[in-house]
Motif scaffolding. Structure first.
Motif, short mmCIF file in Angstrom:
data_model
loop_
_atom_site.label_atom_id
_atom_site.label_comp_id
_atom_site.label_asym_id
_atom_site.label_seq_id
_atom_site.Cartn_x
_atom_site.Cartn_y
_atom_site.Cartn_z
N ASP A 220 0.83 -1.19 0.00
CA ASP A 220 0.00 0.00 0.00
C ASP A 220 0.88 1.26 0.00
O ASP A 220 1.67 1.47 0.92
CB ASP A 220 -0.90 -0.02 1.24
CG ASP A 220 -1.85 1.16 1.30
OD1 ASP A 220 -1.90 1.94 0.34
OD2 ASP A 220 -2.54 1.29 2.32
N HIS A 221 0.72 2.07 -1.04
CA HIS A 221 1.44 3.34 -1.11
C HIS A 221 0.46 4.52 -1.19
O HIS A 221 0.84 5.61 -1.58
CB HIS A 221 2.36 3.38 -2.33
CG HIS A 221 3.47 2.36 -2.29
ND1 HIS A 221 4.52 2.43 -1.40
CD2 HIS A 221 3.67 1.23 -3.01
CE1 HIS A 221 5.33 1.40 -1.58
NE2 HIS A 221 4.83 0.66 -2.55
N SER A 222 -0.78 4.30 -0.81
CA SER A 222 -1.82 5.33 -0.99
C SER A 222 -1.64 6.49 -0.02
O SER A 222 -1.15 6.32 1.11
CB SER A 222 -3.20 4.72 -0.80
OG SER A 222 -3.37 4.27 0.53
N THR A 223 -2.05 7.66 -0.45
CA THR A 223 -1.98 8.84 0.41
C THR A 223 -2.99 8.75 1.54
O THR A 223 -2.76 9.31 2.62
CB THR A 223 -2.25 10.12 -0.42
OG1 THR A 223 -3.52 9.97 -1.09
CG2 THR A 223 -1.16 10.33 -1.46
N GLN A 224 -4.10 8.02 1.32
CA GLN A 224 -5.14 7.92 2.35
C GLN A 224 -4.64 7.26 3.63
O GLN A 224 -5.11 7.57 4.71
CB GLN A 224 -6.35 7.14 1.81
CG GLN A 224 -7.08 7.83 0.68
CD GLN A 224 -6.63 7.28 -0.67
OE1 GLN A 224 -5.46 6.94 -0.83
NE2 GLN A 224 -7.55 7.20 -1.62
N THR A 225 -3.72 6.34 3.48
CA THR A 225 -3.26 5.59 4.66
C THR A 225 -1.84 5.99 5.10
O THR A 225 -1.28 5.35 5.98
CB THR A 225 -3.26 4.07 4.36
OG1 THR A 225 -2.37 3.81 3.26
CG2 THR A 225 -4.65 3.58 4.01
N LYS A 226 -1.31 7.03 4.50
CA LYS A 226 0.09 7.40 4.76
C LYS A 226 0.35 7.67 6.25
O LYS A 226 1.31 7.16 6.83
CB LYS A 226 0.47 8.62 3.93
CG LYS A 226 1.93 9.02 4.08
CD LYS A 226 2.28 10.19 3.16
CE LYS A 226 3.75 10.58 3.32
NZ LYS A 226 4.09 11.73 2.44
N GLN A 227 -0.49 8.49 6.89
CA GLN A 227 -0.27 8.84 8.28
C GLN A 227 -0.42 7.62 9.19
O GLN A 227 0.36 7.42 10.12
CB GLN A 227 -1.24 9.94 8.72
CG GLN A 227 -0.98 10.43 10.14
CD GLN A 227 -1.88 11.60 10.51
OE1 GLN A 227 -2.46 12.25 9.63
NE2 GLN A 227 -2.02 11.87 11.80
N SER A 230 2.53 5.38 8.93
CA SER A 230 3.64 5.96 9.68
C SER A 230 3.51 5.63 11.17
O SER A 230 4.51 5.30 11.83
CB SER A 230 3.66 7.48 9.47
OG SER A 230 4.69 8.08 10.23
N ARG A 325 -11.13 10.08 9.03
CA ARG A 325 -10.84 9.92 7.60
C ARG A 325 -11.24 8.53 7.11
O ARG A 325 -11.01 7.55 7.77
CB ARG A 325 -9.34 10.12 7.35
CG ARG A 325 -8.97 10.06 5.88
CD ARG A 325 -7.47 10.26 5.71
NE ARG A 325 -7.07 11.57 6.21
CZ ARG A 325 -5.80 11.92 6.41
NH1 ARG A 325 -4.85 11.06 6.21
NH2 ARG A 325 -5.52 13.12 6.88
N CYS A 327 -10.51 5.52 5.04
CA CYS A 327 -9.37 4.92 4.37
C CYS A 327 -9.87 3.90 3.36
O CYS A 327 -10.73 3.09 3.68
CB CYS A 327 -8.43 4.25 5.36
SG CYS A 327 -7.70 5.41 6.54
N SER A 330 -5.99 0.73 -2.04
CA SER A 330 -5.66 1.17 -3.40
C SER A 330 -4.74 0.18 -4.05
O SER A 330 -4.22 -0.70 -3.40
CB SER A 330 -4.99 2.54 -3.35
OG SER A 330 -3.73 2.45 -2.72
#
Length: 330
Positions: A220-227, A230, A325, A327, A330
């Motif tokens: 998964d490299h999606s922006t939705q799950t980035k935080q 991390s 948010r 999620c 992707s």
């Protein structure tokens, strides 16, 4: 009349794509299934040469579509190994047999995987080729894709609903093969699929593959799950102690084989950090597919698994924006 390799004029015209010559010869030819010294018919040579028009003319004239050469190859095998996607489609449309003969070592799908022709693999699956067919070494196509580390091929086979429990002649599942070959990405993909299957079977009693275009087992490299990713990295690398990731894995019903497969990649005193991180990302994948709120879920699970202090850290680090948010995978 034949030349020294046993080819007739029809063989040579078909092999070299001379469709007009083939058309003329067919008007005066009786033995259209005549074999050369390699056991190849004019039809086989037309396909091997990528000459669809010649193949069509010969088939209309009564050529045998399923004949095997002396090397136990057939027209479909030749088309697959040469990457002739349109000819594969043509042969499937003409009802060529997708089930290999006993003397053939691999099925068409095995050959497409070996030859790394992803579009042909998809075409064969669309034609209802048996995705779990075993080759001469009792391997499924997934075993082969996992053994060579082909992420895209593994993704297609997983989404098509292959049986992940089948073992080869050495008693190894595709997961064990990927683990042995040190393909961590594919190990994690197969575990995600296994857990997805288990979840669906628990709720529905069966699982026949997935048509959801948004479904993916890849990293998964999606922006939705980035935080959130991390936060999970921080949890694994800065807070989980040795063996604690296994406690969580067992709480989340990871099997012994899955835990062993994760552990087989990366060694050393601090390898548990990477193992725990991968396990958390696999958990996240399943949580998102189940349409659960991952922040709330991990807080709840950490408390129930006996990690109250870690749950508080996660809640502190996670913003209210992240909690609300939505999620999506992707």
């Amino acid at each position: 009349m034949k030349e020294e390799e046993g080819n007739t004029a029809l063989h040579l015209a078909a092999k070299n794509g001379h469709s007009e010559a083939v058309e003329i010869l067919l008007k005066h030819w009786d033995e259209i299934n005549d074999l050369n010294q390699n056991g190849e018919t004019p039809f086989y040579l037309s396909v091997e040469g990528g000459n669809e028009k010649c193949a069509e003319l010969l088939l209309e004239a009564g050529s045998n579509i399923d004949v095997l050469t002396h090397n136990n190859s057939n027209a479909l095998q030749a088309a697959i190994q040469n990457g002739y996607q349109s000819l594969v489609t043509f042969l499937i449309d003409k009802n060529i047999d997708l089930v290999p003969k006993p003397e053939q070592k691999n099925s068409p799908l095995h050959l497409a995987v070996i030859s790394n022709h992803l579009l042909i693999v998809k075409k064969l699956l669309e034609a209802n080729h048996d995705i779990n067919f075993l080759n001469h070494r009792q391997e499924t196509p997934l075993h082969l894709a996992a053994d060579v580390g082909n992420v895209e091929m593994v993704e297609v086979l997983l989404k098509a609903g292959c049986d992940l429990k089948i073992t080869d002649r050495h008693g190894k599942t595709a997961l064990a093969v990927a683990s042995r070959s040190n393909y961590a990405l594919i190990v994690d993909m197969i575990i995600k699929a296994e857990r997805r299957y288990a979840m669906e079977q628990a709720h529905l009693g069966h699982s026949d593959g997935w048509s959801d275009s948004d479904l993916s087992f890849k990293q998964d490299h999606s922006t939705q799950t980035k935080q959130l990713r991390s936060s999970l990295w921080n949890l694994a690398y800065n807070h989980l102690k040795p063996q604690e990731w296994k406690i969580l894995a067992l709480f989340w019903k990871f099997t012994d084989e899955q835990i062993k497969a994760i552990e087989e990649q990366w060694t050393g005193k601090k390898s548990y950090k990477e193992h725990g991180h991968r396990m958390l990302l696999i958990w996240l994948h399943g949580t998102l597919l189940a349409h659960q709120n991952p922040v709330r879920q991990i807080f709840k699970d950490l408390v129930e698994a006996g990690f109250q202090h870690l749950a508080e850290k996660i809640r502190t680090e996670s913003s209210t924006d992240m909690e609300s948010r939505k999620c999506e995978i992707s």
